[in-house]
Design an enzyme around this catalytic site. Structure first.
Site, PDB file in Angstrom:
ATOM      1  N   ASN A 331     -24.448  62.978  17.814  1.00 53.59           N
ATOM      2  CA  ASN A 331     -25.446  63.163  16.758  1.00 53.59           C
ATOM      3  C   ASN A 331     -26.815  63.505  17.355  1.00 53.59           C
ATOM      4  OD1 ASN A 331     -26.327  63.355  14.144  1.00 53.59           O
ATOM      5  ND2 ASN A 331     -26.075  61.204  13.636  1.00 53.59           N
ATOM      6  N   HIS A 367     -28.989  54.900   6.833  1.00 52.73           N
ATOM      7  CA  HIS A 367     -27.552  54.979   6.592  1.00 52.73           C
ATOM      8  C   HIS A 367     -27.133  54.256   5.312  1.00 52.73           C
ATOM      9  CE1 HIS A 367     -27.095  56.376  10.802  1.00 52.73           C
ATOM     10  NE2 HIS A 367     -25.985  56.916  10.346  1.00 52.73           N
TER      11      HIS A 367
END
Length: 475
Positions: A331, A367
């Site tokens: 990521n 998240h």
């Protein structure tokens, strides 16, 4: 307009997507997502064949295809992704840079968290909040880049070279903003990229005449993405969370449990890697991934690089021997955002560990609101803290250097590889299951080994290690 057509067929109950989803054993939203990710590649081919030659049509093409993709996946819920775009467009016109940054950060994070509260369940959800994650970071970065542009005009010497590369002295038009947000390769799952990159791309700053070169690179990434997608499907059929939540898992050998958990995590991450490889392939095929020139190692000639939208470094990920390798390779664009727009902006705190802690807290909040996200990023914090201190102490010893210079480096590499696999699995469990009852079940089956291994480091293991390393030799 393929997305609109499939959506209409869906409303008429004659869409082939539900049938195909049942055939491959997945959900309809998941298949819609995969179809959209794969569709970006032919959209890139169409762009170069018919659109690229007309400057006025470029941005409009991205707006239409991106909105079409959004409607196909989320229907009228796509309006949630438009609202923040409208807000930042007007806030940029009326607020100075610093206040625009504050408003953008607070508004987008609040909107995203409310979205989680409304839509999130214990399962892996594919709703409008998924692209909103990407959107939130892109808009926060955009507001910072506009603020940096103001500083640059004032001659602010505090701007770093990275800040100067992305700084904006002019606000985007509304159509440019929508094209930037809904760029079809990156709208759904990323990677994120700066508006400066998008603007330069639209205005012929990238060598798009080298189609043959980046077409080969794009196809290589596309095939890698398909390979990782197949590996994910095979891997999770062998190593799965359902078994780890069962009573049978507690009955097997404790070492087997840890290795099983580690291999589960490794294959589970292939889901993200396959998506990023496929989206990177379409980004390269569009030509958005240009990342400057470098000299060829063989003949010294300059060659164009096409890794500007890369989100995964495969070799470093697969051969990781410490958790920092995972952070460096996995990521990448989100980690770059966290470093440039959160960690470095917290420099005023005067403490690197504190800056890292708040950066990880931001990422956990980004998240979702489930406890598992916060446990995973807490795990990352304590692991990285231990690794950095352990390495700084041990790497200076002659014994360590002799081991890596001898044949012992092979068993040492094997041990470090097992360490990263096992504890990546341990640290990732809460992130996947999200809710307390589930990750507590798995952790109890693993005897909370990670906390026994990492938490006492500063108070127990480190003093013992330092004592033996610095212990004077007997005469």
């Amino acid at each position: 307009m393929w997305g609109l057509v499939l959506s209409i067929l869906g409303y008429m109950n004659i869409s082939p997507v539900p049938y195909l989803a049942s055939c491959v054993g997945t959900t309809e939203p998941a298949l819609n997502l995969l179809i959209s990710i794969l569709a970006a590649y032919p959209l890139a081919i169409v762009y170069h064949q018919y659109i690229n030659q007309n400057n006025k049509l470029r941005n409009i093409y991205f707006v239409i295809t991106g909105l079409d993709m959004a409607f196909f996946n989320f229907g009228l819920s796509m309006i949630h992704n438009l609202i923040p775009a409208i807000v930042i467009y007007f806030s940029t016109m009326v607020l100075p840079g610093k206040f625009n940054v504050i408003l953008t950060l607070v508004f987008n994070m609040a909107y995203l968290l409310i979205g989680y509260v409304v839509t999130e369940s214990e399962d892996y959800d594919i709703t409008w909040t998924m692209p909103h994650c990407v959107l939130t970071l892109k808009l926060i970065a955009l507001s910072f880049d506009l603020w940096d542009g103001e500083k640059m005009l004032k001659g602010d010497a505090s701007l770093s070279e990275n800040n100067k590369k992305t700084a904006l002295v002019k606000s985007p038009s509304f159509l440019e903003l929508i094209g930037f947000i809904y760029f079809p390769s990156c709208f759904l799952v990323g990677p994120i990229f700066s508006f400066r990159r998008y603007y330069d791309y639209l205005n012929d700053k990238f060598p798009l005449h080298e189609t043959e070169i980046y077409d080969k690179v794009a196809m290589k990434r596309f095939l890698q993405g398909l390979a990782y997608l197949a590996a994910f499907q095979i891997g999770v059929s062998v190593f799965n969370m359902k078994f780890m939540l069962s009573e049978e898992f507690r009955e097997v050998n404790i070492f087997y449990r840890h290795i099983y958990c580690g291999l589960w995590a490794h294959f589970a991450l292939y889901k993200y890697i396959s998506c990023w490889l496929l989206t990177e392939a379409s980004c390269i095929r569009f030509g958005l991934s240009f990342n400057g020139f470098e000299k060829n190692k063989d003949d010294g000639k300059l060659e164009s690089r096409w890794d500007g939208c890369s989100n995964i470094k495969l070799m470093r990920f697969e051969f990781a021997t410490k958790f920092q390798h995972y952070i460096d390779s996995f990521n990448c664009n989100t980690n770059h955002f966290a470093a440039e727009y959160i960690y470095k902006r917290l420099k005023f705190l005067g403490n690197r560990n504190l800056s890292q802690f708040f950066t990880l807290l931001f990422l956990a909040l980004w998240h979702g609101i489930r406890s598992g996200y916060y446990m995973t990023f807490f795990n990352e914090f304590i692991i990285i803290f231990m690794e950095k201190e352990f390495e700084s102490i041990v790497s200076k010893t002659s014994t360590y250097q002799r081991l890596w210079a001898s044949y012992f480096k092979y068993p040492l590499y094997f041990l470090l590889k097992m360490y990263t696999i096992v504890f990546m699995g341990w640290s990732l469990v809460p992130f996947d299951v999200k809710v307390f009852s589930k990750w507590w079940t798995v952790y109890s089956a693993l005897y909370f080994s990670g906390y026994i291994f990492f938490l006492p480091w500063a108070f127990v293991y480190k003093p013992i290690l330092v004592y033996f390393i610095r212990k004077p030799k007997s005469a």
